[in-house]
Motif scaffolding. Structure first.
Motif, PDB file in Angstrom:
ATOM      1  N   ALA A  59       0.824  -1.214   0.000  1.00 42.22           N
ATOM      2  CA  ALA A  59       0.000   0.000   0.000  1.00 42.22           C
ATOM      3  C   ALA A  59       0.856   1.261   0.000  1.00 42.22           C
ATOM      4  O   ALA A  59       0.399   2.317  -0.445  1.00 42.22           O
ATOM      5  CB  ALA A  59      -0.940   0.012   1.197  1.00 42.22           C
ATOM      6  N   ILE A  60       2.103   1.161   0.466  1.00 40.72           N
ATOM      7  CA  ILE A  60       2.977   2.337   0.497  1.00 40.72           C
ATOM      8  C   ILE A  60       3.145   2.925  -0.899  1.00 40.72           C
ATOM      9  O   ILE A  60       3.257   4.133  -1.053  1.00 40.72           O
ATOM     10  CB  ILE A  60       4.336   1.999   1.141  1.00 40.72           C
ATOM     11  N   TRP A  61       3.138   2.087  -1.912  1.00 41.33           N
ATOM     12  CA  TRP A  61       3.222   2.638  -3.258  1.00 41.33           C
ATOM     13  C   TRP A  61       1.913   2.521  -4.035  1.00 41.33           C
ATOM     14  O   TRP A  61       1.652   3.317  -4.933  1.00 41.33           O
ATOM     15  CB  TRP A  61       4.386   2.016  -4.034  1.00 41.33           C
ATOM     16  N   THR A  66      -2.452   4.872  -7.091  1.00 44.70           N
ATOM     17  CA  THR A  66      -3.877   4.929  -7.429  1.00 44.70           C
ATOM     18  C   THR A  66      -4.334   6.380  -7.514  1.00 44.70           C
ATOM     19  O   THR A  66      -5.011   6.787  -8.460  1.00 44.70           O
ATOM     20  CB  THR A  66      -4.716   4.165  -6.385  1.00 44.70           C
ATOM     21  N   PHE A  67      -3.947   7.167  -6.515  1.00 44.88           N
ATOM     22  CA  PHE A  67      -4.360   8.578  -6.496  1.00 44.88           C
ATOM     23  C   PHE A  67      -3.831   9.309  -7.723  1.00 44.88           C
ATOM     24  O   PHE A  67      -4.583  10.008  -8.403  1.00 44.88           O
ATOM     25  CB  PHE A  67      -3.874   9.265  -5.213  1.00 44.88           C
ATOM     26  N   VAL A  68      -2.556   9.154  -8.026  1.00 40.91           N
ATOM     27  CA  VAL A  68      -1.945   9.895  -9.133  1.00 40.91           C
ATOM     28  C   VAL A  68      -2.568   9.502 -10.471  1.00 40.91           C
ATOM     29  O   VAL A  68      -2.901  10.365 -11.288  1.00 40.91           O
ATOM     30  CB  VAL A  68      -0.416   9.698  -9.145  1.00 40.91           C
ATOM     31  N   ILE A 113     -10.606   2.395   1.719  1.00 44.65           N
ATOM     32  CA  ILE A 113      -9.574   3.428   1.566  1.00 44.65           C
ATOM     33  C   ILE A 113      -9.255   3.642   0.093  1.00 44.65           C
ATOM     34  O   ILE A 113      -9.204   4.778  -0.389  1.00 44.65           O
ATOM     35  CB  ILE A 113      -8.313   3.070   2.373  1.00 44.65           C
ATOM     36  N   TYR A 114      -9.070   2.556  -0.658  1.00 43.95           N
ATOM     37  CA  TYR A 114      -8.797   2.685  -2.092  1.00 43.95           C
ATOM     38  C   TYR A 114      -9.962   3.370  -2.813  1.00 43.95           C
ATOM     39  O   TYR A 114      -9.750   4.194  -3.703  1.00 43.95           O
ATOM     40  CB  TYR A 114      -8.511   1.323  -2.728  1.00 43.95           C
ATOM     41  N   LEU A 115     -11.177   3.037  -2.436  1.00 45.66           N
ATOM     42  CA  LEU A 115     -12.354   3.657  -3.058  1.00 45.66           C
ATOM     43  C   LEU A 115     -12.372   5.159  -2.815  1.00 45.66           C
ATOM     44  O   LEU A 115     -12.566   5.954  -3.741  1.00 45.66           O
ATOM     45  CB  LEU A 115     -13.637   3.009  -2.519  1.00 45.66           C
ATOM     46  N   PHE A 116     -12.152   5.558  -1.542  1.00 49.76           N
ATOM     47  CA  PHE A 116     -12.145   6.988  -1.224  1.00 49.76           C
ATOM     48  C   PHE A 116     -10.991   7.703  -1.911  1.00 49.76           C
ATOM     49  O   PHE A 116     -11.172   8.802  -2.439  1.00 49.76           O
ATOM     50  CB  PHE A 116     -12.074   7.210   0.289  1.00 49.76           C
ATOM     51  N   VAL A 117      -9.820   7.091  -1.915  1.00 51.26           N
ATOM     52  CA  VAL A 117      -8.659   7.705  -2.565  1.00 51.26           C
ATOM     53  C   VAL A 117      -8.946   7.935  -4.046  1.00 51.26           C
ATOM     54  O   VAL A 117      -8.695   9.020  -4.586  1.00 51.26           O
ATOM     55  CB  VAL A 117      -7.394   6.842  -2.347  1.00 51.26           C
TER      56      VAL A 117
END
Length: 194
Positions: A59-61, A66-68, A113-117
């Protein structure tokens, strides 16, 4: 700490220095400075890095990546202006939700978290895309704001790692997340005129 100072110097160079430059290079520098000019963008970008560190492992990367990537898609949507509404509210909500996630030490469902990000990345990217300067070269500006965002994510990961080395650092980090959420709430209340 030298890395942090160098990174902050590079990112926080005033955008006014770029205002009179034209072409690809000037557009890139304007894009790279854009994520740090608004407190809401800055808090959200650093928060993504902190959360990815709190989650640990891949998840650190993958969270920042995902956001970028999704933010770049949102930037394209903003450049063509598809009519997304409540952009500023979405950005302010990202500060609240990501701050809460930090305060909770990222002890929330990873999928959530991935969904919100991803969802918040669309709003941030859309805002960047809408605000492309008229003289800017669009793609270099997009690459610039993606790079600026990535640097802020790295800063967030670094702050997460730094907190592990400090006495009560994890607690301070969680309190900082709560403060960030409070700032996001304040922004939302300001939008509502309260």
């Amino acid at each position: 700490m030298r890395f942090i100072y160098a990174l902050l110097f590079f990112i926080l160079i005033p955008a006014t220095a770029f205002a009179h430059e034209e072409g690809i290079y000037g557009s890139f520098k304007a894009g790279i400075s854009h994520p740090v000019l608004g407190l809401d963008h800055l808090l959200a970008m650093v928060s993504v890095g902190v959360i990815s560190h709190q989650m640990g492992g891949r998840a650190i990367w993958t969270v920042p990546a995902t956001f970028v990537v999704v933010m770049a898609f949102g930037g394209v949507l903003g450049m063509i202006d598809i009519g997304l509404v409540s952009i500023e509210l979405g950005i302010a909500l990202s500060v609240v939700v990501l701050g809460i996630a930090i305060a909770a030490n990222a002890q929330i469902s990873n999928a959530l978290i991935y969904l919100f990000v991803a969802m918040f990345a669309v709003f941030h990217g859309y805002a960047h895309g809408l605000e492309i300067p008229q003289l800017a070269t669009s793609w270099s500006y997009v690459i610039g704001f993606m790079a600026g965002t990535a640097f802020l994510h790295i800063l967030g990961v670094y702050l997460g790692r730094l907190s592990e080395k400090m006495r009560f650092g994890q607690d301070y980090l969680r309190y900082t997340g709560a403060v960030s959420a409070g700032i996001g709430l304040h922004i939302i209340l300001g939008m509502a005129g309260l």
